[in-house]
Design an enzyme around this catalytic site. Structure first.
Site, short mmCIF file in Angstrom:
data_model
loop_
_atom_site.label_atom_id
_atom_site.label_comp_id
_atom_site.label_asym_id
_atom_site.label_seq_id
_atom_site.Cartn_x
_atom_site.Cartn_y
_atom_site.Cartn_z
N LYS A 1 -8.55 -1.57 1.03
CA LYS A 1 -9.54 -2.13 1.94
C LYS A 1 -10.24 -3.27 1.23
O LYS A 1 -10.78 -3.08 0.13
CB LYS A 1 -10.57 -1.07 2.38
CG LYS A 1 -10.08 -0.15 3.48
CD LYS A 1 -9.80 -0.94 4.73
CE LYS A 1 -9.06 -0.12 5.77
NZ LYS A 1 -8.54 -0.98 6.85
N GLU B 1 0.80 -1.23 0.00
CA GLU B 1 0.00 0.00 0.00
C GLU B 1 0.84 1.27 0.00
O GLU B 1 1.66 1.49 0.89
CB GLU B 1 -0.93 0.02 1.21
CG GLU B 1 -1.87 1.22 1.25
CD GLU B 1 -2.95 1.11 2.32
OE1 GLU B 1 -3.75 2.06 2.44
OE2 GLU B 1 -2.99 0.09 3.04
#
Length: 442
Positions: free
Chosen positions: A264, A247
């Site tokens: 997510k 990320e």
């Protein structure tokens, strides 16, 4: 002015081992891409010219504001790399809901030159501002014997293997499920919309720690676009961060274009192609995971709105599927244009800590999580970053990461909890995320 010295291509892992053997690993920072579009380039710094360390929370004797320190480093120029810990949020939102960190709040080192590796083009070069140091590093690299003594292969590192049963859990799976249920009750009462609950386990190593050997295992098993290794020196000696993060947190280029890539939604990969495709489809079609992702996108749009040009914030990718060696993820991309007169450090302060690892509303989520998590997150859920002399900035969210302090090694992971989360399912997801890290060290 920065200069570039091209080099012949050599495989990154043996090259880094040989350089660490020649120059020492203290102060080494390796922002390690995996060759994917997002992880095309890696950057390596060794033998830093100087280092900076900040410790402590507001009001404590000797405590220093890490954001003010970073702003000073940016103004002073040079190429800086290091980590910023989650609890640096106490300098953004002073309150009692922050654990006292047991690792450096900020550790950063200035390297000149830096080795840049373009995995896709199979090109390598040195970037630096001091011609004398640039020439000396080029001479050193030309004389390196990658098959010589002082190196070891990732298949046979000197650090002893760690059996899965050797880890001590601060939050066992059953306790994690109970904490998820507690968060669900707060969500039902309107206290929260979402919270990213984390857990960790730790192991006490026998003998001296070898962070480079440990990272060799991690990168071999869990290659990631925003992976990396930082081995602190000087005042933070004995501390290291080893990361397999997929990320990106924040990137700012020289023209002020801002990008963040929140993740997510997670499903494990499967060796069977049909089962793997089913897992990916299940993730893409999951209302719960999509809602969780969209909620964090909204939070980050709000964070970026504090420092970006009004109307410039765009979402070119909303809830897109990205697949890695161990897991599938849902990733969104949010972009904006930094306002004139503001810097990457202004952006960092406005967005800290990251929305994807806190929750919504962010401050209330941090308060609630502090009451549930028994140990500080430290650099986990913080960031590995690079601050360029041209004002550019890039950083990861330190998920899927290991933290080393002396002989203590910690592994962390977390899950985003929303209204329709299942406590048992979230505890299982925690296992999907931690298992590859633990298996890599076993």
């Amino acid at each position: 002015m920065s200069q570039r010295h091209p080099l012949s291509w050599r495989e990154p892992w043996p090259l880094v081992q040989a350089l660490a053997a020649a120059l020492g690993s203290e102060g080494l920072v390796w922002l390690d891409g995996d060759g994917s579009p997002q992880g095309r380039c890696s950057r390596l710094g060794l033998a830093p010219l100087e280092q900076r360390v900040c410790r402590g929370l507001p009001g404590q004797a000797g405590a220093e504001d890490p954001f003010a320190e970073l702003a000073a480093l940016a103004e002073g120029g040079g190429h800086w790399m290091g980590w910023l810990s989650y609890e640096a949020g106490a300098w953004v939102e002073p309150a009692s809901h922050w654990h006292h960190p047991d690792m450096a709040l900020l550790w950063a080192a200035r390297h000149d030159p830096v080795l840049v590796i373009d995995h896709e083009a199979r090109e390598q070069w040195l970037e630096g501002e001091d011609p004398t140091r640039l020439a000396a590093f080029a001479t050193l690299l030309a004389g390196l014997d990658l098959d010589g003594a002082g190196t070891h292969t990732p298949a046979d590192p000197p650090q002893a293997a760690i059996p899965p049963t050797a880890w001590h859990w601060h939050t066992p799976p059953e306790r994690f499920a109970e904490q998820v249920a507690q968060i669900l009750s707060w969500i039902a009462a309107g206290d929260l919309f979402q919270a990213n609950l984390t857990a960790c386990c730790e192991h006490q190593l026998e003998g001296a720690a070898d962070p480079l050997a440990l990272y060799g295992r991690l990168r071999r098993a869990c290659a990631a676009p925003f992976g990396g290794l930082a081995i602190a020196g000087a005042a933070a000696a004995g501390e290291a961060v080893l990361s397999a993060s997929p990320e990106r947190f924040l990137r700012v280029d020289g023209a002020g274009l801002v990008e963040t890539r929140p993740i997510k939604g997670t499903r494990p990969r499967h060796r069977d192609p049909e089962a793997d495709a089913d897992a990916a489809a299940d993730l893409v079609c999951s209302p719960k995971d999509r809602a969780e992702n969209v909620m964090i996108v909204d939070l980050l749009r709000n964070d970026l709105g504090r420092v970006c040009v009004p109307g410039s914030i765009q979402v070119p990718q909303l809830v897109g599927l990205e697949s890695y060696r161990q897991v599938h993820h849902l990733t969104s991309v949010v972009q904006g244009q930094l306002r004139n007169g503001l810097t990457a450090i202004d952006l960092l302060r406005a967005c800290w800590p990251g929305g994807s690892i806190t929750g919504a509303p962010k401050i209330r989520a941090c308060e609630r999580l502090h009451g549930l998590e028994p140990v500080p997150r430290g650099p986990y859920c913080g960031s590995l970053f690079r601050l360029g002399s041209d004002g550019s900035f890039d950083s990861s969210i330190l998920i899927r990461s290991l933290l080393l302090r002396g002989q203590r090694l910690r592994a962390h992971a977390g899950c985003g909890i929303v209204a329709d989360s299942d406590p048992g399912g979230e505890a299982e997801e925690l296992g999907w995320k931690l298992q590859p890290l633990l298996e890599a060290l076993a």
